[in-house]
Write an enzyme that holds these catalytic residues in place. Structure first.
Site, PDB file in Angstrom:
ATOM      1  N   SER A  75      24.643  29.604  44.750  1.00  0.00           N
ATOM      2  CA  SER A  75      25.933  29.922  44.133  1.00  0.00           C
ATOM      3  C   SER A  75      26.398  28.742  43.308  1.00  0.00           C
ATOM      4  CB  SER A  75      26.958  30.222  45.224  1.00  0.00           C
ATOM      5  OG  SER A  75      28.259  30.139  44.692  1.00  0.00           O
ATOM      6  N   SER A 130      42.466  34.046  47.580  1.00  0.00           N
ATOM      7  CA  SER A 130      43.671  34.338  46.802  1.00  0.00           C
ATOM      8  C   SER A 130      44.144  35.769  47.003  1.00  0.00           C
ATOM      9  CB  SER A 130      43.391  34.106  45.321  1.00  0.00           C
ATOM     10  OG  SER A 130      42.369  34.996  44.902  1.00  0.00           O
ATOM     11  N   ASP A 179      39.731  47.941  48.640  1.00  0.00           N
ATOM     12  CA  ASP A 179      39.190  46.880  47.784  1.00  0.00           C
ATOM     13  C   ASP A 179      37.819  47.260  47.231  1.00  0.00           C
ATOM     14  OD1 ASP A 179      41.432  45.677  48.712  1.00  0.00           O
ATOM     15  OD2 ASP A 179      40.410  44.187  49.945  1.00  0.00           O
ATOM     16  N   TYR A 229      45.584  40.092  60.372  1.00  0.00           N
ATOM     17  CA  TYR A 229      45.263  41.381  59.740  1.00  0.00           C
ATOM     18  C   TYR A 229      44.807  42.370  60.811  1.00  0.00           C
ATOM     19  CZ  TYR A 229      43.292  44.773  56.495  1.00  0.00           C
ATOM     20  OH  TYR A 229      43.019  45.931  55.800  1.00  0.00           O
TER      21      TYR A 229
HETATM   22  C1  GLA Z   1      43.086  43.595  52.278  1.00  0.00           C
HETATM   23  C2  GLA Z   1      42.136  44.643  52.819  1.00  0.00           C
HETATM   24  C3  GLA Z   1      42.445  46.021  52.247  1.00  0.00           C
HETATM   25  C4  GLA Z   1      43.922  46.371  52.383  1.00  0.00           C
HETATM   26  C5  GLA Z   1      44.811  45.217  51.914  1.00  0.00           C
HETATM   27  C6  GLA Z   1      46.271  45.457  52.210  1.00  0.00           C
HETATM   28  O1  GLA Z   1      42.893  43.419  50.923  1.00  0.00           O
HETATM   29  O2  GLA Z   1      40.801  44.308  52.525  1.00  0.00           O
HETATM   30  O3  GLA Z   1      41.632  46.985  52.869  1.00  0.00           O
HETATM   31  O4  GLA Z   1      44.224  46.736  53.697  1.00  0.00           O
HETATM   32  O5  GLA Z   1      44.431  43.984  52.520  1.00  0.00           O
HETATM   33  O6  GLA Z   1      46.754  46.546  51.512  1.00  0.00           O
END
Ligand code: GLA
Length: 393
Positions: A75, A130, A179, A229
């Site tokens: 990388s 970020s 994402d 999370y």
């Molecule tokens: C991160 C997770 C997503 C989503 C967002 C919050 O980016 O990877 O799946 O839950 O947080 O919306």
């Protein structure tokens, strides 16, 4: 500089780097973007609606086959390198960046695909940590590259699900699908209206009129983000379980605010109740935001962004003084239609809709405000909404 010119220069530079490392040119090049989410936060793993866009920042990957049966990971961004022989199973190695591609390879192997040795070089320009999905970007670019190079026959949606598996099962973050979906299916100048339960989506014009999307990176190092999370995911599961005592639902987002208000007494834990209230109201906000965007009502869209931020700060408790400082400043600037944190939170980035001709002023003012309050500077970008994963040409 147009994004096409930028990508051409980037590819040429990476090719030089590839030759310097491997003594031969790369045969193929791929690119996957990062993402921002306009609204609908912490909704994907609750089966609701989100509105992400792919951005022009992302991860490039150059490859050349080798006859040594070895996966070589290099990388431009990280010093860690790895030469890993082709074998039937892998486990996560510490917190190295190449765990993400390794997880992808593991999934291909689990599905019985034939692979061969590959020399790889990655380069990312998404600031790490970020909240702009550098991890989904590296997963998806790797999955797309392997699928292309080894004719594995996965659909794009398969690649999304496979990359989510890497995040959930190989890396250990119980994230939703937003994402990976956004960086795969994103389209230039469009936002994706994605139903995270059915995975139906529509690419809608991101009608920002005379405004541009600003991305403000708090530059706050993210700590404990993963455990917090996963804690939120569990709290939502607890809320769902409580509601299921009387409601036949599969996701929190199966109900709207009115129904929730009738049944919320079933949730006895005060913290869990706050989390669920955010989720249900945020999902309703996305529906309103979609209408506002379609009707070119940017003022209403901005109001919903601020409401989303307040809810993430007070009910979901995933903001922090850094993200709050950015939004606080935005509220005082008449050239800003709306602002909010984007992504998981706990640091990371905020977004703001800023009048295009006032972008430079906004940028210097928000930097001043933030630096005076927090003690170091944020970074501010004017984002271009770009395409999803593909061949880097
Ligand atoms: C991160 C997770 C997503 C989503 C967002 C919050 O980016 O990877 O799946 O839950 O947080 O919306």
């Amino acid at each position: 500089m147009s994004s096409r010119t930028y990508f051409k220069i980037m590819k040429d530079q990476l090719q030089q780097e590839f030759i310097a490392i491997y003594g031969k040119p790369a045969a193929n090049a791929f690119f996957s973007p990062g993402r921002v989410n306009l609204i609908g936060e912490h909704i994907d793993y609750n089966g609701g609606l989100v509105m992400p866009c792919a951005i022009t920042l992302g991860t490039s990957m150059l490859t050349a086959p080798n006859n040594d049966g070895v996966f070589r990971f290099r990388s431009v961004n990280f010093e860690d390198t790895a030469d890993i022989p082709l074998q039937s199973s892998y486990t996560k190695e510490n917190s190295c960046w190449y765990n993400y591609p390794l997880g992808v390879i593991q999934h291909f192997l689990n599905d019985g695909h034939q692979l061969q040795g590959l020399d790889m070089l990655y380069h990312g320009n998404i600031p790490i940590g970020s909240g702009l999905s550098s991890s989904a970007s590296i997963e998806v670019v790797t999955a797309f590259a392997f699928n292309t190079l080894f004719n594995s026959g996965y659909s794009k949606l398969d690649l999304v699900k496979l990359s989510k598996w890497v995040e959930n099962k190989f890396i250990g973050l119980n994230s939703g699908i937003m994402d990976q979906f956004a960086v795969t299916f994103g389209e230039k100048d469009k936002a994706l209206m994605l139903n995270c339960d059915t995975l139906d989506y529509e690419a809608v014009d991101s009608n920002l009129g005379d405004h541009v999307l600003a991305i403000i990176n708090t530059n706050k190092p993210r700590k404990l983000a993963e455990s917090k999370y996963n804690e939120r995911v569990q709290e939502c599961a607890a809320a769902l379980k409580a509601l299921q005592q009387e409601l036949d639902i599969h996701n929190l987002c199966d109900i709207d605010t009115d129904t929730f208000n009738k049944y919320k007494h079933l949730i006895t834990d005060a913290v869990v109740l706050k989390r669920a209230t955010h989720v249900i109201e945020e999902n309703d906000r996305v529906k309103l935001a979609a209408k506002a965007l379609a009707g070119n009502n940017l003022a209403e869209f901005g109001r919903l962004m601020y409401a989303s931020h307040d809810s993430l700060r007070d009910l979901y408790e995933v903001s922090g003084k850094e993200l709050d400082a950015v939004v606080e400043y935005a509220k005082t600037d008449t050239n800003v239609a709306g602002a909010r944190m984007t992504g998981a939170g706990f640091g990371g980035c905020a977004i703001a809709l800023v009048k295009a001709d006032a972008f430079d002023d906004f940028s210097s003012e928000v930097i001043n405000y933030y630096t005076a309050k927090i003690g170091y500077a944020p970074s501010v970008y004017s984002s271009l909404i770009g395409d999803g994963v593909g061949i880097l040409s």
